[in-house]
Design a protein around this motif. Structure first.
Motif, PDB file in Angstrom:
ATOM      1  N   ASP A  82     -17.025  38.509  40.269  1.00  0.00           N
ATOM      2  CA  ASP A  82     -16.109  39.087  39.293  1.00  0.00           C
ATOM      3  C   ASP A  82     -16.882  39.321  38.000  1.00  0.00           C
ATOM      4  O   ASP A  82     -17.282  38.362  37.326  1.00  0.00           O
ATOM      5  N   VAL A  83     -17.089  40.570  37.661  1.00  0.00           N
ATOM      6  CA  VAL A  83     -17.843  40.903  36.452  1.00  0.00           C
ATOM      7  C   VAL A  83     -17.217  40.258  35.223  1.00  0.00           C
ATOM      8  O   VAL A  83     -17.913  39.831  34.302  1.00  0.00           O
ATOM      9  N   ASP A  84     -15.893  40.148  35.217  1.00  0.00           N
ATOM     10  CA  ASP A  84     -15.196  39.574  34.057  1.00  0.00           C
ATOM     11  C   ASP A  84     -15.597  38.128  33.794  1.00  0.00           C
ATOM     12  O   ASP A  84     -15.569  37.669  32.647  1.00  0.00           O
ATOM     13  N   LEU A  85     -15.968  37.394  34.834  1.00  0.00           N
ATOM     14  CA  LEU A  85     -16.336  35.989  34.665  1.00  0.00           C
ATOM     15  C   LEU A  85     -17.691  35.832  33.988  1.00  0.00           C
ATOM     16  O   LEU A  85     -18.022  34.730  33.534  1.00  0.00           O
ATOM     17  N   THR A  86     -18.468  36.893  33.911  1.00  0.00           N
ATOM     18  CA  THR A  86     -19.793  36.807  33.295  1.00  0.00           C
ATOM     19  C   THR A  86     -19.816  37.282  31.845  1.00  0.00           C
ATOM     20  O   THR A  86     -20.810  37.078  31.143  1.00  0.00           O
ATOM     21  N   VAL A  87     -18.745  37.906  31.382  1.00  0.00           N
ATOM     22  CA  VAL A  87     -18.741  38.475  30.027  1.00  0.00           C
ATOM     23  C   VAL A  87     -18.883  37.387  28.968  1.00  0.00           C
ATOM     24  O   VAL A  87     -19.527  37.601  27.936  1.00  0.00           O
ATOM     25  N   SER A  88     -18.323  36.215  29.231  1.00  0.00           N
ATOM     26  CA  SER A  88     -18.393  35.128  28.249  1.00  0.00           C
ATOM     27  C   SER A  88     -19.675  34.303  28.381  1.00  0.00           C
ATOM     28  O   SER A  88     -19.883  33.371  27.596  1.00  0.00           O
ATOM     29  N   LEU A  89     -20.533  34.627  29.344  1.00  0.00           N
ATOM     30  CA  LEU A  89     -21.788  33.892  29.504  1.00  0.00           C
ATOM     31  C   LEU A  89     -22.665  34.160  28.279  1.00  0.00           C
ATOM     32  O   LEU A  89     -22.963  35.312  27.967  1.00  0.00           O
ATOM     33  N   PRO A  90     -23.066  33.113  27.544  1.00  0.00           N
ATOM     34  CA  PRO A  90     -23.850  33.344  26.327  1.00  0.00           C
ATOM     35  C   PRO A  90     -25.096  34.180  26.607  1.00  0.00           C
ATOM     36  O   PRO A  90     -25.703  34.069  27.681  1.00  0.00           O
ATOM     37  N   PRO A  91     -25.490  35.033  25.670  1.00  0.00           N
ATOM     38  CA  PRO A  91     -26.640  35.912  25.895  1.00  0.00           C
ATOM     39  C   PRO A  91     -27.901  35.165  26.331  1.00  0.00           C
ATOM     40  O   PRO A  91     -28.604  35.612  27.245  1.00  0.00           O
ATOM     41  N   HIS A  92     -28.197  34.019  25.691  1.00  0.00           N
ATOM     42  CA  HIS A  92     -29.415  33.283  26.058  1.00  0.00           C
ATOM     43  C   HIS A  92     -29.341  32.810  27.509  1.00  0.00           C
ATOM     44  O   HIS A  92     -30.321  32.920  28.257  1.00  0.00           O
ATOM     45  N   VAL A  93     -28.197  32.291  27.908  1.00  0.00           N
ATOM     46  CA  VAL A  93     -28.030  31.819  29.289  1.00  0.00           C
ATOM     47  C   VAL A  93     -28.101  33.003  30.251  1.00  0.00           C
ATOM     48  O   VAL A  93     -28.681  32.904  31.333  1.00  0.00           O
ATOM     49  N   SER A  94     -27.520  34.123  29.852  1.00  0.00           N
ATOM     50  CA  SER A  94     -27.585  35.329  30.682  1.00  0.00           C
ATOM     51  C   SER A  94     -29.026  35.752  30.911  1.00  0.00           C
ATOM     52  O   SER A  94     -29.429  36.092  32.028  1.00  0.00           O
ATOM     53  N   ALA A  95     -29.819  35.718  29.832  1.00  0.00           N
ATOM     54  CA  ALA A  95     -31.210  36.144  29.922  1.00  0.00           C
ATOM     55  C   ALA A  95     -32.016  35.239  30.837  1.00  0.00           C
ATOM     56  O   ALA A  95     -32.758  35.709  31.708  1.00  0.00           O
ATOM     57  N   ALA A  96     -31.887  33.925  30.643  1.00  0.00           N
ATOM     58  CA  ALA A  96     -32.635  32.984  31.479  1.00  0.00           C
ATOM     59  C   ALA A  96     -32.217  33.100  32.937  1.00  0.00           C
ATOM     60  O   ALA A  96     -33.057  33.113  33.846  1.00  0.00           O
ATOM     61  N   SER A  97     -30.918  33.200  33.166  1.00  0.00           N
ATOM     62  CA  SER A  97     -30.408  33.334  34.528  1.00  0.00           C
ATOM     63  C   SER A  97     -30.902  34.628  35.168  1.00  0.00           C
ATOM     64  O   SER A  97     -31.275  34.657  36.349  1.00  0.00           O
ATOM     65  N   GLY A  98     -30.947  35.696  34.383  1.00  0.00           N
ATOM     66  CA  GLY A  98     -31.419  36.976  34.907  1.00  0.00           C
ATOM     67  C   GLY A  98     -32.894  36.961  35.260  1.00  0.00           C
ATOM     68  O   GLY A  98     -33.305  37.541  36.279  1.00  0.00           O
ATOM     69  N   LEU A  99     -33.716  36.297  34.437  1.00  0.00           N
ATOM     70  CA  LEU A  99     -35.147  36.175  34.779  1.00  0.00           C
ATOM     71  C   LEU A  99     -35.331  35.335  36.037  1.00  0.00           C
ATOM     72  O   LEU A  99     -36.232  35.586  36.848  1.00  0.00           O
ATOM     73  N   ASN A 100     -34.488  34.336  36.207  1.00  0.00           N
ATOM     74  CA  ASN A 100     -34.503  33.536  37.434  1.00  0.00           C
ATOM     75  C   ASN A 100     -34.258  34.439  38.641  1.00  0.00           C
ATOM     76  O   ASN A 100     -34.968  34.360  39.659  1.00  0.00           O
ATOM     77  N   ALA A 101     -33.271  35.325  38.527  1.00  0.00           N
ATOM     78  CA  ALA A 101     -32.968  36.241  39.632  1.00  0.00           C
ATOM     79  C   ALA A 101     -34.140  37.193  39.890  1.00  0.00           C
ATOM     80  O   ALA A 101     -34.503  37.457  41.045  1.00  0.00           O
ATOM     81  N   ILE A 102     -34.746  37.715  38.825  1.00  0.00           N
ATOM     82  CA  ILE A 102     -35.894  38.607  38.990  1.00  0.00           C
ATOM     83  C   ILE A 102     -37.018  37.905  39.743  1.00  0.00           C
ATOM     84  O   ILE A 102     -37.714  38.513  40.575  1.00  0.00           O
ATOM     85  N   ALA A 103     -37.196  36.612  39.489  1.00  0.00           N
ATOM     86  CA  ALA A 103     -38.233  35.851  40.191  1.00  0.00           C
ATOM     87  C   ALA A 103     -38.022  35.886  41.702  1.00  0.00           C
ATOM     88  O   ALA A 103     -38.986  35.953  42.471  1.00  0.00           O
ATOM     89  N   HIS A 104     -36.764  35.846  42.130  1.00  0.00           N
ATOM     90  CA  HIS A 104     -36.485  35.911  43.567  1.00  0.00           C
ATOM     91  C   HIS A 104     -37.036  37.214  44.156  1.00  0.00           C
ATOM     92  O   HIS A 104     -37.640  37.227  45.234  1.00  0.00           O
ATOM     93  N   ALA A 105     -36.791  38.298  43.450  1.00  0.00           N
ATOM     94  CA  ALA A 105     -37.186  39.601  43.976  1.00  0.00           C
ATOM     95  C   ALA A 105     -38.696  39.809  43.910  1.00  0.00           C
ATOM     96  O   ALA A 105     -39.286  40.425  44.810  1.00  0.00           O
ATOM     97  N   VAL A 106     -39.331  39.329  42.838  1.00  0.00           N
ATOM     98  CA  VAL A 106     -40.781  39.466  42.739  1.00  0.00           C
ATOM     99  C   VAL A 106     -41.455  38.810  43.940  1.00  0.00           C
ATOM    100  O   VAL A 106     -42.323  39.395  44.591  1.00  0.00           O
TER     101      VAL A 106
END
Length: 374
Positions: free
Chosen positions: A172-196
């Protein structure tokens, strides 16, 4: 708009094509995905589809209010809330939750949160065989993988089984809107690591490589926008879509050096999971760059850069993430110990895992140096 996977159980798909030697295998995962805005409202429907009558909602302490709010939508199917999920899935936390499962006749699990909560759901499902619904609120991607990392006495071990994949994932995209930007960024880099790592895994194939590159590109364009405008619905949708693809990649192929290092560092020093991935990733990419040129080309293309390790380092800097393991709690005297642990039972990797070079890599990440080949 929401997209739901077919209810039918899908058999493994084996295909042949132009990948490496010209022969490859691709096995589809057996799960259902519901993706879109407002899809949390489908939770009751999904528990009914799985035959769950007494669901235990799982969260971290910080997300227990969200767990209560979403759990209320289950009505009589809500049997309880366990708000003790923690990083690295400590076995003592799993055992505490298991006692609740056994004493309250729980017949299904709903994990609401990031990798810590989804990991707890996997650990419980593995031990009990109960159906598991995951509702991610971060971009960690754990919900898409048949992998569980558990920590006992500071040692993190991993296991892999198709039984670990949640039965249903509600994005649910709506559940991620309140995710703080810093946490979003760290979590997103974690995901990128999976793909790399999926791009240079020994069992990489054309399908996962397509998803990996697209997932990296989606996250790379979304995360800076989220930092500038956290409520940007389009950026949040792109980030969640990218995280889904990156998680699928990690679930479909093997892990390599980067994940081994992060498992060792996180387990030994109780470091924050996502930040550890964000710091180590450029250095692990630099270590493997010469041995995996095709993978580096694809990552660079997704990042719109000419240098993959530096591009990953620059993205982390643009997102305001820590660049030094020293800044997130790793002691300097742990560098040698971590290197020694990392070369034990190494994961398959394009370049041989060498003790001295690995210690140099960890030391560079501890200092926050720009990535360089070792």
């Amino acid at each position: 708009m929401s997209i739901a996977a077919s209810d039918a159980v899908r058999p493994p798909i084996v295909a042949a094509g132009d990948a490496g030697s010209g022969i490859f295998a691709y096995c589809s995962q057996q799960y259902r995905v519901v993706f879109g805005a407002g899809t949390a409202a489908r939770l009751g429907e999904e528990t009914e589809r799985l035959g769950i009558k007494r669901a235990l909602v799982l969260t971290t302490p910080e997300q227990q209010d969200l767990g209560r709010r979403l759990g209320a939508g289950l009505g009589d199917r809500l049997a309880g809330l366990f708000a003790g999920a923690r990083m690295h899935t400590p076995v003592e936390v799993t055992n505490a939750a298991l006692r609740i499962v056994e004493s309250h006749d729980i017949d299904g699990l709903v994990a609401i949160g990031g990798g810590s909560t989804v990991g707890l759901g996997k650990a419980l499902s593995l031990r009990t065989g109960l159906p598991h619904i995951a509702m991610p609120t971060t971009y960690a991607g754990s919900e898409m993988t048949p992998i569980l990392g558990e920590t006992t006495n500071g040692i993190k071990t991993t296991q892999q089984s198709q039984d670990l994949v949640p039965d249903t994932v509600i994005y649910d995209v709506d559940l991620t809107v309140s995710l703080p930007p810093h946490v979003s960024a760290a979590s997103g880099l974690n995901a990128i690591a999976h793909a790399v790592e999926a791009l240079y895994a020994p069992d990489a194939n054309p399908l996962t490589s397509l998803m990996a590159e697209d997932g990296i590109a989606a996250l790379a364009r979304a995360l800076p926008r989220i930092m500038d405008a956290p409520a940007d619905a389009g950026a949040r949708r792109d980030a969640l879509y990218g995280a889904w693809l990156c998680g699928v990649c990690l679930g479909a192929v093997g892990m390599s050096l980067h994940h081994k290092l992060c498992h060792v560092l996180g387990g030994m020093f109780n470091l924050p999971h996502a930040e550890t991935h964000a710091i180590v990733l450029p250095h692990a990419a630099a270590y493997n760059a010469a041995a995996a040129p095709d993978a580096m080309t694809r990552v660079a293309r997704a990042l719109r850069t000419s240098d993959t390790p530096q591009g990953l380092f620059d993205l982390a800097r643009r997102l305001g993430l820590p660049r030094r393991l020293a800044d997130i709690g790793m002691p300097e005297d742990g560098i040698a110990r971590a290197a020694e642990m990392a070369v034990r039972s190494p994961y398959a990797n394009p370049r041989p895992v060498e003790r001295v070079a690995i210690q140099d890599l960890i030391a560079a990440a501890w200092r926050g140096d720009a990535p360089a080949q070792h």
